[in-house]
Design an enzyme around this catalytic site. Structure first.
Site, PDB file in Angstrom:
ATOM      1  N   HIS A 119      12.050   3.948   1.740  1.00  0.00           N
ATOM      2  CA  HIS A 119      12.541   2.999   2.743  1.00  0.00           C
ATOM      3  C   HIS A 119      13.061   3.857   3.898  1.00  0.00           C
ATOM      4  O   HIS A 119      13.586   4.948   3.667  1.00  0.00           O
ATOM      5  CB  HIS A 119      13.754   2.214   2.256  1.00  0.00           C
ATOM      6  CG  HIS A 119      13.541   1.339   1.072  1.00  0.00           C
ATOM      7  ND1 HIS A 119      13.584   1.804  -0.204  1.00  0.00           N
ATOM      8  CD2 HIS A 119      13.336   0.002   0.983  1.00  0.00           C
ATOM      9  CE1 HIS A 119      13.400   0.794  -1.051  1.00  0.00           C
ATOM     10  NE2 HIS A 119      13.241  -0.313  -0.350  1.00  0.00           N
ATOM     11  N   GLU A 250       5.443  -7.640  -1.479  1.00  0.00           N
ATOM     12  CA  GLU A 250       5.817  -7.441  -2.889  1.00  0.00           C
ATOM     13  C   GLU A 250       6.566  -8.668  -3.395  1.00  0.00           C
ATOM     14  O   GLU A 250       7.703  -8.917  -2.994  1.00  0.00           O
ATOM     15  CB  GLU A 250       6.702  -6.189  -2.984  1.00  0.00           C
ATOM     16  CG  GLU A 250       7.124  -5.867  -4.403  1.00  0.00           C
ATOM     17  CD  GLU A 250       7.918  -4.556  -4.486  1.00  0.00           C
ATOM     18  OE1 GLU A 250       7.675  -3.634  -3.679  1.00  0.00           O
ATOM     19  OE2 GLU A 250       8.789  -4.473  -5.360  1.00  0.00           O
ATOM     20  N   ASP A 314       3.924  -1.399  -8.273  1.00  0.00           N
ATOM     21  CA  ASP A 314       5.196  -0.707  -8.501  1.00  0.00           C
ATOM     22  C   ASP A 314       5.356  -0.596 -10.011  1.00  0.00           C
ATOM     23  O   ASP A 314       5.837  -1.523 -10.675  1.00  0.00           O
ATOM     24  CB  ASP A 314       6.373  -1.470  -7.865  1.00  0.00           C
ATOM     25  CG  ASP A 314       6.653  -0.963  -6.454  1.00  0.00           C
ATOM     26  OD1 ASP A 314       5.888  -0.107  -5.972  1.00  0.00           O
ATOM     27  OD2 ASP A 314       7.638  -1.415  -5.849  1.00  0.00           O
ATOM     28  N   ASP A 357       8.532   2.670  -9.166  1.00  0.00           N
ATOM     29  CA  ASP A 357       9.757   2.038  -8.654  1.00  0.00           C
ATOM     30  C   ASP A 357      10.669   1.854  -9.870  1.00  0.00           C
ATOM     31  O   ASP A 357      10.862   0.752 -10.381  1.00  0.00           O
ATOM     32  CB  ASP A 357       9.413   0.696  -7.997  1.00  0.00           C
ATOM     33  CG  ASP A 357      10.614   0.088  -7.295  1.00  0.00           C
ATOM     34  OD1 ASP A 357      11.716   0.647  -7.433  1.00  0.00           O
ATOM     35  OD2 ASP A 357      10.453  -0.943  -6.625  1.00  0.00           O
TER      36      ASP A 357
HETATM   37  C1  XUL Z   1      13.395  -4.279  -5.309  1.00  0.00           C
HETATM   38  C2  XUL Z   1      12.172  -3.491  -5.118  1.00  0.00           C
HETATM   39  C3  XUL Z   1      12.127  -2.657  -3.905  1.00  0.00           C
HETATM   40  C4  XUL Z   1      10.805  -2.638  -3.219  1.00  0.00           C
HETATM   41  C5  XUL Z   1      10.821  -1.930  -1.895  1.00  0.00           C
HETATM   42  O1  XUL Z   1      13.446  -5.007  -6.468  1.00  0.00           O
HETATM   43  O2  XUL Z   1      11.281  -3.500  -5.938  1.00  0.00           O
HETATM   44  O3  XUL Z   1      12.523  -1.376  -4.244  1.00  0.00           O
HETATM   45  O4  XUL Z   1       9.836  -2.057  -4.008  1.00  0.00           O
HETATM   46  O5  XUL Z   1      11.756  -2.431  -1.030  1.00  0.00           O
HETATM   47 CO    CO Z   2       9.398  -2.527  -6.005  1.00  0.00          CO
END
Ligand code: XUL
Ligand code: CO
Length: 454
Positions: A119, A250, A314, A357
């Site tokens: 981010h 997402e 993710d 993630d």
């Molecule tokens: C939150 C999440 C984030 C996104 C990117 O639950 O998954 O980390 O992947 O903002």
């Molecule tokens: Co995520």
């Protein structure tokens, strides 16, 4: 016979001499016969090994996420951080941000993954004004560009953090305050420029606080219209600056809001369709979000892929018994097999990848835990890939699946599917043929067949 080191190897050795953040840990090696207690080796993942005509590296496209692995401190809603990394000096300075980034690139190189994600606000501290924030970001992005080149690491995706700062408490693109949405748009403008500069192969929107806590104070139609208008500004600017990355949304069902607008894959696909945005976006599916929505682990991966919209994953898991987004490392062979079966079936995941993630547990406080977590998850997905390749090349399960649907290939079934039949024709057919013959779904046989490959 000794080999002459390449220029890149020399640079890396030089960096290692100057500062080493993970001393005692070298490049992680493939050792298929390692014993159960050996943790810092791959047993299944071998980047160059070919599976169905492609290398594992090409199928899996592993990525390390910066926010959990380099900004996470193990805090939770009930306690402050437990994890202290030795390169952190306790400040939120640009200097600390740069040192942290160098540590991260050493980690990527030693692990042997080729991609990372971040981010904007993970990278550099937010300043007092947008101009100051952007200047901080520029300094760290310049170092990131250099490190990407030196270490041969690429950016899988970038995203903007539109949820941590108090200004976004009512949402960003869906805030009740147009001033806040304007701020978010200005932030995303810079985010797209950074993505272009660093060659981000994708750009993600996770609707952090885009949702509602109470329908009493929320105009849902207005908020969703604003979200679509926001995305249209994004598309226009992306085209203007010639940024070629794939835009991804997402889905997540809840947390932090009670209801997130991007609830699940089907909800996001309907939103894209409603606002004529489908050709500009694909989905970044996070299985822990899928289970939060009350679906099985691979549900959203399968649904997005079925419509040609699975863009990236993710790769994590939760504890469905808890019902929180715990972002654990994926360690379940069955789940990873199911995901990789879908990925192979759709011909790969590029330009997306498998982004971890995921965060080490609050109690996993040692530096080596960070390696172990990634290695074990990469190995689990490598097993998933090999299992899925076997399922697909033997074709037994596909044959059993096709058999269930044979009646759609000919006769009236084919005419209904092709949109050529009428209700009158169906009535006539039933009056002649009568009741359908009951057929078994053989679910237990399908489950047994899957287990055969695990
Ligand atoms: C939150 C999440 C984030 C996104 C990117 O639950 O998954 O980390 O992947 O903002
Ligand atoms: Co995520």
């Amino acid at each position: 016979m000794s080999q002459t080191p390449t220029k890149r190897q020399k640079v890396i050795t030089q960096i290692a001499k100057e500062e080493e953040f993970f001393p005692g840990i070298g490049r992680i090696q493939y050792k298929p016969d390692a014993g159960a207690s050996e943790a810092l080796v791959f047993r299944h993942y071998q980047a160059e090994e070919e599976v169905l005509g492609r290398t594992m590296q090409d199928w899996l496209r592993f990525s390390v996420c910066y926010w959990h692995s380099f900004r996470g401190v193990g805090s939770d809603p009930f306690g402050t951080g437990t994890i202290k990394r030795h390169w952190e000096d306790g400040t939120d300075s640009v200097e600390n941000a740069k040192r942290r980034l160098r540590a991260a690139f050493e980690f990527f190189s030693k692990l042997g993954n080729k991609y990372w994600t971040f981010h904007d606000r993970d990278l550099a501290p937010e300043g007092r004004t947008l101009a100051e924030t952007n200047a901080n970001l520029d300094q760290v992005v310049a170092l990131a560009a250099e490190l990407q080149k030196t270490h041969g690491i690429k950016l899988l995706w970038a995203t903007c953090n539109l949820f941590v700062h108090p200004r976004y408490m009512h949402g960003a693109a869906t805030s009740c305050d147009a001033h806040v949405t304007t701020y978010a748009a200005a932030q995303v403008k810079k985010g797209l420029e950074v993505a272009k500069k660093l060659g981000a192969e994708n750009f993600v929107f996770w609707g952090g606080r885009e949702g509602y806590h109470s329908l009493l104070n929320t105009d849902v139609r207005a908020e969703l219209d604003h979200l679509a208008a926001f995305y249209k500004m994004v598309i226009a600017y992306k085209e203007k600056i010639g940024y070629k990355g794939q835009l991804l949304i997402e889905p997540k069902a809840k947390e932090p809001t009670r209801h997130q607008y991007d609830y699940d894959a089907q909800t996001v696909m309907a939103f894209l369709h409603q606002y004529n945005l489908t050709k500009h976006f694909k989905l970044n599916i996070e299985p822990n979000h899928t289970t939060l929505a009350g679906h099985p682990y691979e549900h959203d991966v399968v649904f997005a892929s079925a419509y040609g919209l699975l863009g990236s994953i993710d790769a994590n898991t939760g504890s469905p018994d808890l019902g929180w987004d715990t972002d654990q490392f994926p360690m379940d062979v069955r789940s990873c097999t199911m995901v990789m079966k879908t990925v192979i079936d759709q011909g790969g995941i590029a330009p997306g990848g498998l982004n971890f993630d995921a965060k080490v547990r609050r109690e996993s406080t040692e530096l080596k835990d960070l390696f172990i977590a990634h290695i074990a998850a990469m190995d689990t997905f490598a097993r998933g890939l090999k299992n899925a390749a076997n399922i697909i090349s033997e074709g037994v399960m596909a044959k059993a699946l096709n058999t269930r649907y044979l009646s759609w290939n000919s006769g009236l079934g084919a005419r209904i599917a092709g949109g050529e039949a009428s209700l009158e024709e169906c009535e006539k057919e039933i009056l002649e043929r009568g009741e359908p013959t009951p057929a078994s779904g053989h679910q237990e046989h399908f489950e047994a067949m899957l287990n055969h490959y695990l």
